[in-house]
Write a protein that holds these residues in place. Sequence first.
Motif, PDB file in Angstrom:
ATOM      1  N   THR A 288      -5.225   6.091  -1.518  1.00 52.41           N
ATOM      2  CA  THR A 288      -4.177   5.060  -1.498  1.00 52.41           C
ATOM      3  C   THR A 288      -4.069   4.135  -2.573  1.00 52.41           C
ATOM      4  O   THR A 288      -5.180   3.817  -3.042  1.00 52.41           O
ATOM      5  CB  THR A 288      -4.223   4.097  -0.061  1.00 52.41           C
ATOM      6  OG1 THR A 288      -4.507   4.933   1.106  1.00 52.41           O
ATOM      7  CG2 THR A 288      -3.355   3.041   0.039  1.00 52.41           C
TER       8      THR A 288
ATOM      9  N   SER B 199       0.867  -1.230   0.183  1.00 53.18           N
ATOM     10  CA  SER B 199      -0.037   0.013  -0.009  1.00 53.18           C
ATOM     11  C   SER B 199       0.895   1.156   0.021  1.00 53.18           C
ATOM     12  O   SER B 199       1.836   1.362   0.540  1.00 53.18           O
ATOM     13  CB  SER B 199      -0.949   0.118   1.136  1.00 53.18           C
ATOM     14  OG  SER B 199      -0.212   0.084   2.463  1.00 53.18           O
ATOM     15  N   LYS B 200       0.552   2.259  -0.608  1.00 52.20           N
ATOM     16  CA  LYS B 200       1.268   3.502  -0.693  1.00 52.20           C
ATOM     17  C   LYS B 200       0.397   4.719  -0.503  1.00 52.20           C
ATOM     18  O   LYS B 200      -0.717   4.934  -1.216  1.00 52.20           O
ATOM     19  CB  LYS B 200       1.930   3.739  -2.168  1.00 52.20           C
ATOM     20  CG  LYS B 200       2.498   5.181  -2.316  1.00 52.20           C
ATOM     21  CD  LYS B 200       3.104   5.409  -3.597  1.00 52.20           C
ATOM     22  CE  LYS B 200       3.787   6.665  -3.959  1.00 52.20           C
ATOM     23  NZ  LYS B 200       4.245   6.880  -5.043  1.00 52.20           N
ATOM     24  N   GLU B 201       0.169   5.357   0.584  1.00 52.95           N
ATOM     25  CA  GLU B 201      -0.886   6.479   1.029  1.00 52.95           C
ATOM     26  C   GLU B 201      -0.144   7.707   0.400  1.00 52.95           C
ATOM     27  O   GLU B 201       0.772   8.349   0.692  1.00 52.95           O
ATOM     28  CB  GLU B 201      -0.881   6.696   2.262  1.00 52.95           C
ATOM     29  CG  GLU B 201      -1.869   7.687   2.781  1.00 52.95           C
ATOM     30  CD  GLU B 201      -2.439   7.523   4.432  1.00 52.95           C
ATOM     31  OE1 GLU B 201      -3.459   7.190   4.803  1.00 52.95           O
ATOM     32  OE2 GLU B 201      -1.311   7.757   4.886  1.00 52.95           O
TER      33      GLU B 201
ATOM     34  N   ARG C 279      -3.023  11.829   2.975  1.00 54.99           N
ATOM     35  CA  ARG C 279      -3.246  11.532   4.159  1.00 54.99           C
ATOM     36  C   ARG C 279      -4.695  12.442   4.623  1.00 54.99           C
ATOM     37  O   ARG C 279      -5.073  13.186   4.088  1.00 54.99           O
ATOM     38  CB  ARG C 279      -2.296  11.699   5.440  1.00 54.99           C
ATOM     39  CG  ARG C 279      -0.979  10.774   4.758  1.00 54.99           C
ATOM     40  CD  ARG C 279       0.160  11.137   5.665  1.00 54.99           C
ATOM     41  NE  ARG C 279       1.260  10.105   5.636  1.00 54.99           N
ATOM     42  CZ  ARG C 279       2.214  10.065   4.672  1.00 54.99           C
ATOM     43  NH1 ARG C 279       2.201  11.253   3.973  1.00 54.99           N
ATOM     44  NH2 ARG C 279       2.980   9.267   4.535  1.00 54.99           N
TER      45      ARG C 279
END
Length: 217
Positions: free
Chosen positions: A35, A24-26, A29
Amino acid sequence: MEEKVGEVFSIAKDNAPVNGCTISKEVQRGDHAITYFSLAGHTDISAEIHPYGMLLIVAEGDLEVFRAFPDEKKLITGESIFIPADKLVGMKTEKGVVYTQISIERNDTMNEVIKAGEVFKLKDLIPYQDGKIVNMDIVNNNSMKFVVMAFDEGTGLSEHAAPGEAIIFALDGEGVIGYEGVDHPIKAGENFHFAKGGLHSVKATKKFKMALLLTLE
């Protein structure tokens, strides 16, 4: 937003699955998190309950959504689904998948054409019209807006600046994104990121559909 600015890119290519892994890569935020998820073939994300809804957009591959609805929902490249808050939901894939997850808060306004649990394609939500630009808001609130747009060939948006950052999802056809004085051809399956205040324009070189995810401040 943690994404490259001012160049065409591909969420699918930049986040290719790694054998045996889920990643996963956010990139955004906060309450309206954005994401990217990459799942290798025959991997899964265990079913969990989330206090927010989720709009999923499959960039590439196959995705199965399980436990949230009476039957499993199967998605392929270009398809999407909305999952309401407080649902027990898990994700799995047979061959591998890359998808974007947009968090949807309970008080967000969703377009009534989006039905929870129904698989759909963003590009099919709106039609082309001769000589016109067609817009449809999918979800919006005070800090985020997600809209789908259809441009007839030759139509476009003149240069302007947005009040926040934005990601474009090219859905159908071809266009040109002008950004800070440079033209960037873009086609279905590709993406583009504007920085806040970045001067940009859109021109449809052929019939062109895109989704625009705009964060507001």
